[in-house]
Design a protein around this motif. Structure first.
Motif, PDB file in Angstrom:
ATOM      1  N   UNK A  10      95.909  14.412  55.789  1.00 51.61           N
ATOM      2  CA  UNK A  10      95.459  13.869  54.511  1.00 51.61           C
ATOM      3  C   UNK A  10      96.609  13.190  53.780  1.00 51.61           C
ATOM      4  N   UNK A  11      96.301  12.092  53.102  1.00 44.47           N
ATOM      5  CA  UNK A  11      97.275  11.415  52.264  1.00 44.47           C
ATOM      6  C   UNK A  11      96.642  11.035  50.936  1.00 44.47           C
ATOM      7  N   UNK A  12      97.438  11.083  49.846  1.00 46.38           N
ATOM      8  CA  UNK A  12      96.921  10.815  48.516  1.00 46.38           C
ATOM      9  C   UNK A  12      97.897   9.930  47.746  1.00 46.38           C
ATOM     10  N   UNK A  13      97.342   9.066  46.878  1.00 47.27           N
ATOM     11  CA  UNK A  13      98.176   8.304  45.946  1.00 47.27           C
ATOM     12  C   UNK A  13      97.377   8.024  44.687  1.00 47.27           C
ATOM     13  N   UNK A  18      92.823  27.837  62.503  1.00 46.94           N
ATOM     14  CA  UNK A  18      93.397  28.837  63.395  1.00 46.94           C
ATOM     15  C   UNK A  18      92.393  29.982  63.469  1.00 46.94           C
ATOM     16  N   UNK A  19      91.623  30.011  64.547  1.00 48.28           N
ATOM     17  CA  UNK A  19      90.534  30.974  64.625  1.00 48.28           C
ATOM     18  C   UNK A  19      89.516  30.658  63.545  1.00 48.28           C
ATOM     19  N   UNK A  20      89.204  31.642  62.705  1.00 44.94           N
ATOM     20  CA  UNK A  20      88.254  31.435  61.624  1.00 44.94           C
ATOM     21  C   UNK A  20      88.891  31.062  60.307  1.00 44.94           C
ATOM     22  N   UNK A  21      90.208  30.812  60.308  1.00 47.10           N
ATOM     23  CA  UNK A  21      90.940  30.505  59.080  1.00 47.10           C
ATOM     24  C   UNK A  21      91.361  29.037  59.084  1.00 47.10           C
ATOM     25  N   UNK A  22      91.164  28.357  57.958  1.00 48.36           N
ATOM     26  CA  UNK A  22      91.664  26.992  57.793  1.00 48.36           C
ATOM     27  C   UNK A  22      92.900  27.031  56.912  1.00 48.36           C
ATOM     28  N   UNK A  23      94.028  26.578  57.467  1.00 51.05           N
ATOM     29  CA  UNK A  23      95.295  26.525  56.732  1.00 51.05           C
ATOM     30  C   UNK A  23      95.587  25.085  56.336  1.00 51.05           C
ATOM     31  N   UNK A  24      96.157  24.915  55.141  1.00 54.26           N
ATOM     32  CA  UNK A  24      96.528  23.573  54.688  1.00 54.26           C
ATOM     33  C   UNK A  24      97.873  23.605  53.963  1.00 54.26           C
ATOM     34  N   UNK A  80     102.928  23.562  48.800  1.00 54.90           N
ATOM     35  CA  UNK A  80     101.849  24.542  48.697  1.00 54.90           C
ATOM     36  C   UNK A  80     101.253  24.872  50.057  1.00 54.90           C
ATOM     37  N   UNK A  81     100.545  26.002  50.068  1.00 58.46           N
ATOM     38  CA  UNK A  81      99.811  26.436  51.254  1.00 58.46           C
ATOM     39  C   UNK A  81      98.480  27.005  50.790  1.00 58.46           C
ATOM     40  N   UNK A  82      97.387  26.427  51.304  1.00 57.34           N
ATOM     41  CA  UNK A  82      96.043  26.927  51.035  1.00 57.34           C
ATOM     42  C   UNK A  82      95.507  27.585  52.298  1.00 57.34           C
TER      43      UNK A  82
END
Length: 257
Positions: free
Chosen positions: A101-104, A129-135, A178-180
């Motif tokens: 993803x990219x934002x401006x 990753x398995x059932x988890x989405x990391x961002x 950050x990490x979501x």
């Protein structure tokens, strides 16, 4: 609770591979006001930058997915006699479970608005990753502090649900890392967000800040839902004696009629 707009909105998908939205909003509900958060307020009042009436905000957004695995969106929002906000976002799906993803965004004053220029840059990677989405991602603010942000208008931003905004993520000169993480266990939805913010020490009192948020949402029936949201924040000031810690906890009980 969610904000609401008093607005006129037109959306069409008649253009091949493109969604187009045009709208105009005059008033916004549920913004920062100790006495009457439930009331609808004029746009100029929610932004808190003028002592004169304006004609609200008009905007247009186009989202195109004509290229395989690529989604591109561009938008422009014109707040009469206050500011113009223009920007875009890009999402590229690398493979199943991985996306970039990219934002401006660029904000500048218009008409009688106070002199201002702000630029927001952001990038993140979404990975299942398995059932988890990391961002993991970065969000950087250059120039003045953002005007259209969660404290005022509630416009969406890449960090998602930051409960306290304690680390000053929208300040001019702020660099956010950050990490979501999101997952679902049965019917229970789990969300977590950690962000570390480095401030411009020349203009801001904080050297840096941190915030950690958790959300647990549990449906009881098809219409009845309970959600618990908790957060903790830390501000590292120029003087160690001024360092502060804050916590927040909220329980939402929702019934859809």
């Amino acid at each position: 609770k969610p904000r609401s707009l008093e607005a006129v909105l037109l959306t069409t998908k008649d253009i091949p591979h493109t969604g187009l939205t045009v709208g105009h909003a005059d008033r916004l509900s549920n913004w920062q006001d100790d006495e009457d958060k439930w009331r609808f307020k004029n746009i100029e009042d929610t932004l808190g930058t003028t002592n004169y009436a304006t004609r609200g905000v008009s905007w247009v957004e186009a989202v195109n997915n004509s290229i395989t695995n690529l989604e591109v969106a561009v938008y422009d929002a014109y707040a009469y006699d206050i500011a113009n906000v223009a920007g875009g976002r890009v999402k590229y799906t690398v493979c199943d479970g991985t996306a970039l993803n990219g934002y401006y965004r660029h904000e500048s004053d218009v008409g009688r608005g106070t002199d201002r220029t702000s630029d927001m840059y952001g990038a993140s990677v979404q990975q299942k990753v398995g059932g988890v989405t990391l961002e993991p991602g970065v969000l950087s603010i250059h120039g003045d502090s953002l005007l259209f942000e969660e404290n005022r208008t509630g416009i969406n931003h890449p960090l998602g649900s930051s409960m306290m905004i304690y680390s000053g993520i929208f300040n001019g000169g702020a660099d956010n890392y950050y990490l979501k993480a999101t997952t679902k266990i049965g019917k229970t939805s789990l969300y977590a967000l950690y962000n570390y913010t480095c401030q411009d020490v020349v203009t801001k009192g904080m050297k840096d800040g941190q915030e950690l948020d958790f959300v647990v949402k549990q449906p009881i029936t098809d219409r009845f839902t309970v959600a618990l949201k908790v957060g903790a924040g830390y501000r590292d000031s120029k003087s160690a004696a001024d360092d502060t810690v804050a916590t927040d906890a909220r329980l939402f009980v929702t019934y859809d009629f």
